[in-house]
Write a protein that holds these residues in place. Structure first.
Motif, PDB file in Angstrom:
ATOM      1  N   VAL A 139      16.328  -3.584 -11.677  1.00 39.69           N
ATOM      2  CA  VAL A 139      17.254  -3.373 -10.481  1.00 39.69           C
ATOM      3  C   VAL A 139      17.431  -2.479  -9.376  1.00 39.69           C
ATOM      4  N   LYS A 140      17.022  -3.693  -7.902  1.00 36.54           N
ATOM      5  CA  LYS A 140      16.955  -2.453  -6.834  1.00 36.54           C
ATOM      6  C   LYS A 140      18.474  -2.745  -6.022  1.00 36.54           C
ATOM      7  N   PRO A 141      19.013  -1.674  -5.481  1.00 34.47           N
ATOM      8  CA  PRO A 141      20.525  -1.411  -4.700  1.00 34.47           C
ATOM      9  C   PRO A 141      19.976  -1.777  -3.210  1.00 34.47           C
ATOM     10  N   ASP A 174      23.058   1.526  -8.515  1.00 31.42           N
ATOM     11  CA  ASP A 174      23.313   1.774  -9.962  1.00 31.42           C
ATOM     12  C   ASP A 174      24.034   0.255 -10.527  1.00 31.42           C
ATOM     13  N   ALA A 175      23.686  -0.774  -9.550  1.00 31.63           N
ATOM     14  CA  ALA A 175      23.955  -1.724 -10.126  1.00 31.63           C
ATOM     15  C   ALA A 175      22.761  -2.332 -11.459  1.00 31.63           C
ATOM     16  N   ASN A 176      23.769  -2.739 -12.746  1.00 26.49           N
ATOM     17  CA  ASN A 176      22.309  -3.491 -13.337  1.00 26.49           C
ATOM     18  C   ASN A 176      22.475  -5.111 -13.450  1.00 26.49           C
ATOM     19  N   TRP A 184      20.962  -0.242   3.827  1.00 28.77           N
ATOM     20  CA  TRP A 184      21.730  -0.946   3.581  1.00 28.77           C
ATOM     21  C   TRP A 184      22.582   0.429   2.483  1.00 28.77           C
ATOM     22  N   ASN A 185      21.997   1.021   1.519  1.00 27.92           N
ATOM     23  CA  ASN A 185      22.760   1.763   0.357  1.00 27.92           C
ATOM     24  C   ASN A 185      22.030   3.012   0.363  1.00 27.92           C
ATOM     25  N   ILE A 188      27.402  -0.393   6.438  1.00 29.35           N
ATOM     26  CA  ILE A 188      26.748   0.766   4.974  1.00 29.35           C
ATOM     27  C   ILE A 188      27.306   0.448   3.839  1.00 29.35           C
ATOM     28  N   GLU A 189      26.934   1.140   2.994  1.00 29.57           N
ATOM     29  CA  GLU A 189      27.283   1.169   1.488  1.00 29.57           C
ATOM     30  C   GLU A 189      29.036   1.972   1.093  1.00 29.57           C
TER      31      GLU A 189
END
Length: 346
Positions: A81-83, A48-50, A168-169, A128-129
């Motif tokens: 953007v991709k996580p 969900d990062a912008n 990782w996400n 991992i995240e």
């Protein structure tokens, strides 16, 4: 003629201006734009990062953020953007950086010998995240446990030590569900048939394997140790496994960082379902995460008449095995004498 000259001059100036603009644009896109000394660097973009979040994350590694932003806009990265985990290499240009930020790399996880679910969650949460709190919540979700035949005491059995790849996400739930799938794949028809031949369930095999794992680090000795415990179960006598006592003592004190090299008589009195000196049969769950060699040692035990074993003082790392109490007492006294000589009190 004057008009023609003016047009010609204007055309030349236009071409020159376009060339300069093109050159400047080329430099902004294709000139190196990193400022770290290492050959490569990994960055992690959360779910969900912008784009603003991405800028904050990559800013320490980018020389000219204005140029980076310009290329990000032209390549529509700002709205896509991709996580995940991404690789930046020294000397990358903006075009390469944006392309790299679109290719999420897998994380390689390897784990074994975790004593508690909390320890395992902490180890995975550092790679991992998903954090340890969300992982613990996923691991102990009542609906999940019931649907998959686990309890909070034995769900550690579900995690088969091996090397795995995840993005990782990956969320806590997706990690858990993948582990459940791996568990079902591990317990194939052959392994389940061997467990049934021992009159044991896979969960019971894992509980016993955790004891075998703790008893000896020598994989070639594990089938023999497994055979001893299976002989005790068949004979209806208590397992009397020191590792279960150590686990019970640590659990009672809530101190799993404690090192216990010597089991004392008072430890044997610890009231706990994990204390196999006090209780018949297996503990309610594994006392550690058994590796595959320990599980397969239980499924493929050495057939013998041994009932007892004690650490060897001549072949360190291995054990001396005995059939009768008298034989075992000889071995035990040798070990006690050696421990006392070493000054090991606890």
């Amino acid at each position: 003629m004057k008009i023609k000259k003016i047009v010609a001059i204007f055309s030349v100036l236009l071409v020159l201006a376009l060339s300069i603009y093109g050159y400047m644009l080329y430099r902004k896109i294709f000139s190196a734009n990193t400022k770290f000394s290492e050959s490569e660097m990994f960055v992690y973009i959360p779910t969900d990062a912008n784009y603003e979040t991405v800028e904050k994350i990559v800013a320490p590694y980018i020389e000219n953020m204005d140029n980076f932003r310009m290329v990000a806009e032209k390549k529509s990265y700002i709205t896509n953007v991709k996580p995940g985990k991404f690789l930046l290499k020294k000397g990358m240009n903006n075009n390469d950086i944006i392309n790299s930020l679109r290719i999420s790399l897998p994380v390689k996880l390897a784990f074994n010998n975790q004593e508690r679910l909390e320890d395992f969650a902490g180890r995975i949460g550092s790679q991992i995240e998903a954090d340890s709190t969300s992982l613990m919540k996923a691991f102990t979700d009542k609906t999940f446990l019931e649907e998959n035949g686990f309890t909070e005491e034995n769900v550690l059995s579900m995690f088969i030590p091996n090397s795995y790849e995840f993005f990782w996400n990956t969320s806590a739930e997706k990690f858990r569900d993948r582990m459940a799938k791996e568990y079902r794949g591990f317990w194939n028809d052959e392994r389940k048939a061997k467990a049934e031949a021992l009159n044991m369930t896979p969960l019971e095999v894992s509980a016993l394997a955790s004891i075998v794992h703790k008893e000896t680090v020598k994989t070639d000795e594990r089938p023999r140790v497994a055979g001893v415990y299976l002989n005790r179960l068949k004979s209806g006598i208590k397992l009397q496994a020191d590792p279960t006592v150590i686990y019970a003592v640590k659990k009672e004190a809530n101190d799993f960082g404690r090192v216990i090299k010597r089991v004392l008589n008072k430890d044997l009195e610890t009231v706990s379902p994990y204390n196999t000196y006090q209780n018949f049969g297996l503990p309610p769950g594994p006392i550690a995460m058994p590796d595959v060699s320990a599980i397969d040692a239980v499924l493929n035990p050495e057939k013998h008449n041994y009932i007892y074993f004690c650490a060897s003082v001549t072949n360190f790392g291995y054990h001396e095995f005995a059939v009768t109490p008298a034989q075992h007492e000889v071995n035990r006294q040798k070990y006690i004498a050696w421990v006392n000589k070493q000054g090991i009190k606890r």
